[in-house]
Design an enzyme around this catalytic site. Structure first.
Site, PDB file in Angstrom:
ATOM      1  N   THR A  15       0.820  -1.224   0.000  1.00 27.96           N
ATOM      2  CA  THR A  15       0.000   0.000   0.000  1.00 27.96           C
ATOM      3  C   THR A  15       0.845   1.261   0.000  1.00 27.96           C
ATOM      4  O   THR A  15       0.488   2.261  -0.620  1.00 27.96           O
ATOM      5  CB  THR A  15      -0.899   0.009   1.261  1.00 27.96           C
ATOM      6  OG1 THR A  15      -1.772  -1.100   1.180  1.00 27.96           O
ATOM      7  CG2 THR A  15      -1.717   1.275   1.368  1.00 27.96           C
ATOM      8  N   ASP A  59       1.260  -6.445  -4.512  1.00 30.37           N
ATOM      9  CA  ASP A  59       0.473  -6.459  -3.287  1.00 30.37           C
ATOM     10  C   ASP A  59       1.013  -7.682  -2.545  1.00 30.37           C
ATOM     11  O   ASP A  59       1.162  -8.766  -3.133  1.00 30.37           O
ATOM     12  CB  ASP A  59      -1.007  -6.662  -3.657  1.00 30.37           C
ATOM     13  CG  ASP A  59      -1.920  -6.656  -2.435  1.00 30.37           C
ATOM     14  OD1 ASP A  59      -2.842  -5.851  -2.406  1.00 30.37           O
ATOM     15  OD2 ASP A  59      -1.706  -7.479  -1.522  1.00 30.37           O
ATOM     16  N   SER A  61      -0.124  -9.809  -0.763  1.00 31.64           N
ATOM     17  CA  SER A  61      -0.917 -11.037  -0.737  1.00 31.64           C
ATOM     18  C   SER A  61      -0.457 -11.984  -1.842  1.00 31.64           C
ATOM     19  O   SER A  61      -0.789 -13.166  -1.833  1.00 31.64           O
ATOM     20  CB  SER A  61      -2.398 -10.718  -0.905  1.00 31.64           C
ATOM     21  OG  SER A  61      -2.768  -9.877   0.164  1.00 31.64           O
ATOM     22  N   ASP A  92       0.086  -6.987   4.673  1.00 29.69           N
ATOM     23  CA  ASP A  92      -0.671  -8.248   4.790  1.00 29.69           C
ATOM     24  C   ASP A  92       0.214  -9.446   5.115  1.00 29.69           C
ATOM     25  O   ASP A  92      -0.134 -10.271   5.959  1.00 29.69           O
ATOM     26  CB  ASP A  92      -1.450  -8.528   3.493  1.00 29.69           C
ATOM     27  CG  ASP A  92      -2.660  -7.625   3.339  1.00 29.69           C
ATOM     28  OD1 ASP A  92      -3.018  -6.942   4.315  1.00 29.69           O
ATOM     29  OD2 ASP A  92      -3.247  -7.600   2.245  1.00 29.69           O
ATOM     30  N   THR A 277      -0.033 -23.474  18.726  1.00 35.40           N
ATOM     31  CA  THR A 277      -1.369 -23.196  19.255  1.00 35.40           C
ATOM     32  C   THR A 277      -2.090 -22.089  18.475  1.00 35.40           C
ATOM     33  O   THR A 277      -1.442 -21.179  17.944  1.00 35.40           O
ATOM     34  CB  THR A 277      -1.316 -22.806  20.750  1.00 35.40           C
ATOM     35  OG1 THR A 277      -2.604 -22.339  21.167  1.00 35.40           O
ATOM     36  CG2 THR A 277      -0.296 -21.718  21.040  1.00 35.40           C
ATOM     37  N   GLN A 278      -3.422 -22.194  18.454  1.00 34.30           N
ATOM     38  CA  GLN A 278      -4.236 -21.137  17.832  1.00 34.30           C
ATOM     39  C   GLN A 278      -4.290 -19.902  18.726  1.00 34.30           C
ATOM     40  O   GLN A 278      -4.688 -18.833  18.277  1.00 34.30           O
ATOM     41  CB  GLN A 278      -5.658 -21.652  17.598  1.00 34.30           C
ATOM     42  CG  GLN A 278      -5.723 -22.759  16.573  1.00 34.30           C
ATOM     43  CD  GLN A 278      -7.121 -23.353  16.425  1.00 34.30           C
ATOM     44  OE1 GLN A 278      -8.119 -22.722  16.767  1.00 34.30           O
ATOM     45  NE2 GLN A 278      -7.200 -24.547  15.904  1.00 34.30           N
ATOM     46  N   CYS A 279      -3.905 -20.058  20.006  1.00 31.38           N
ATOM     47  CA  CYS A 279      -3.895 -18.899  20.905  1.00 31.38           C
ATOM     48  C   CYS A 279      -2.769 -17.957  20.489  1.00 31.38           C
ATOM     49  O   CYS A 279      -1.704 -18.396  20.065  1.00 31.38           O
ATOM     50  CB  CYS A 279      -3.634 -19.330  22.348  1.00 31.38           C
ATOM     51  SG  CYS A 279      -4.997 -20.243  23.048  1.00 31.38           S
TER      52      CYS A 279
HETATM   53  N1  ASP Z   1      -2.789  -5.478   0.486  1.00 30.17           N
HETATM   54  C1  ASP Z   1      -1.701  -4.649   0.909  1.00 30.17           C
HETATM   55  C2  ASP Z   1      -0.424  -5.474   0.882  1.00 30.17           C
HETATM   56  O1  ASP Z   1      -0.173  -6.224   1.778  1.00 30.17           O
HETATM   57  C3  ASP Z   1      -1.944  -4.076   2.262  1.00 30.17           C
HETATM   58  C4  ASP Z   1      -0.811  -3.203   2.802  1.00 30.17           C
HETATM   59  O2  ASP Z   1       0.129  -2.882   2.134  1.00 30.17           O
HETATM   60  O3  ASP Z   1      -0.917  -2.767   3.936  1.00 30.17           O
HETATM   61  O4  ASP Z   1       0.330  -5.394  -0.049  1.00 30.17           O
END
Ligand code: ASP
Length: 343
Positions: A15, A59, A61, A92, A277-279
């Site tokens: 971002t 991005d 992701s 992310d 753990t998921q915690c």
């Molecule tokens: N979707 C964006 C990424 O991880 C979110 C961010 O940059 O904060 O690239």
């Protein structure tokens, strides 16, 4: 600072360097040159600043181990030329990248600081400017001619964290990361206050960069009612080398016979099984309850307080080293880069 420090900025996307498409309103990565135009303050630093922008900013992701290799190689190739490194990255998957790099960069003696933002740099209320400017300051900071920080960290919203202890917990607040099982390494206020006793000691050995990662891993998250047919179909998949089990509480899971049998079958096939753990706080203690004793008896490795991000990247890193299973199991329980509390 005695001698002027030099910092290399590595722009991978996220971002912080995105713009809004006027037609579709979607956020998309834009040309890195526009970033320096957006922050003229960067030119005022008494720091030698250079930058490398990845050809295709992403991005985060879309992050992939191949990109981690590209980042690690960029650091390796520039290691002797700079005092510190700042990686601009989407938030992310920033914790995954920070965790992976911590394992890939062995004997690190310089700061590698990942940062990004929740709002694009071109937006007036952006958090990106402060994050970037302070991350650069941290990457350049020295005491008695030596870097103050010598590990892979995340700087976000006034806090510096050990990267492999973090996870992204908030997609709406500027304060997006948490490190529940380890103290912040520094806090930025009027001054940057370093928590010196929490920092890793600099390493005097030569940097060793590992570029082989193995992602033949299955993640199995426990939930009440987990389905036998679907679980056994997943476990039958070809080529699994490790299973990351996400259990309840202190490492507990169902004691149903079919489940125990499936895990035993996997271990008998030579698959490593790691229990986390998921915690978000606390740790796995196998054998504390009957609902984890069966895992311990089968040879499941207890992952203590590893985050999910650290556990999965540590597995990729260790599987990539072509070690024997006994050695991998031992190293999973060894604190390699400050990722694990051992007692
Ligand atoms: N979707 C964006 C990424 O991880 C979110 C961010 O940059 O904060 O690239």
């Amino acid at each position: 600072m005695s001698k002027k420090s030099s910092v290399l900025l590595i722009y991978t996307g996220g971002t912080i360097g995105m713009m809004q498409d006027a037609r579709t309103n979607e956020l998309r990565p834009f040309d890195f040159k526009a970033l320096t135009q957006q922050i003229p303050e960067l030119n005022k630093f008494d720091i030698g600043l250079s930058s490398i922008a990845f050809k295709n900013p992403i991005d985060s992701s879309n992050m992939h181990p191949l990109v981690w290799v590209e980042i690690a190689k960029t650091i390796r190739d520039n290691y002797n030329k700079f005092d510190g490194f700042v990686i601009l990255h989407g938030s992310d998957t920033m914790s995954f990248t920070a965790s992976a790099l911590s394992f890939m960069l062995e004997n690190l003696s310089k700061p590698v600081v990942l940062t990004g933002s929740q709002l694009p740099i071109g937006i007036i209320r952006t958090d990106g400017k402060e994050n970037l400017i302070t991350a650069i300051e941290i990457a350049a900071a020295k005491e008695k001619g030596k870097p103050i920080v010598s590990e892979v960290c995340i700087y976000f919203e006034y806090k510096l964290y050990r990267g492999n202890r973090t996870f992204k917990y908030n997609s709406a607040h500027f304060d997006a990361f948490k490190s529940p099982n380890y103290h912040a390494l520094a806090e930025a206020g009027v001054n940057i206050q370093y928590n010196k006793s929490a920092l890793l000691k600099p390493n005097s050995k030569a940097l060793k960069v590992h570029t082989t990662l193995d992602n033949n891993i299955l993640v199995l998250k426990m939930f009440p009612g987990i389905n036998e047919r679907i679980t056994s179909a997943m476990l039958d998949s070809h080529g699994i080398k490790a299973i990351l089990l996400e259990t309840f509480g202190a490492g507990n899971c169902t004691t149903q016979e079919w489940f125990t049998k499936e895990i035993k079958k996997a271990i008998d096939k030579g698959i490593i099984v790691l229990n986390i753990t998921q915690c978000l706080e606390g740790r796995v203690v196998q054998g504390m309850y009957e609902t984890s004793s069966h895992l311990k008896k089968l040879g499941v490795v207890g992952g203590a307080d590893l985050t999910f991000e650290s556990a999965i990247t540590k597995l990729m890193f260790l599987l990539g080293q072509k070690l024997g299973n006994a050695q991998i199991k031992k190293l999973l329980q060894t604190n390699l880069r400050g990722e694990l509390t051992t007692s």
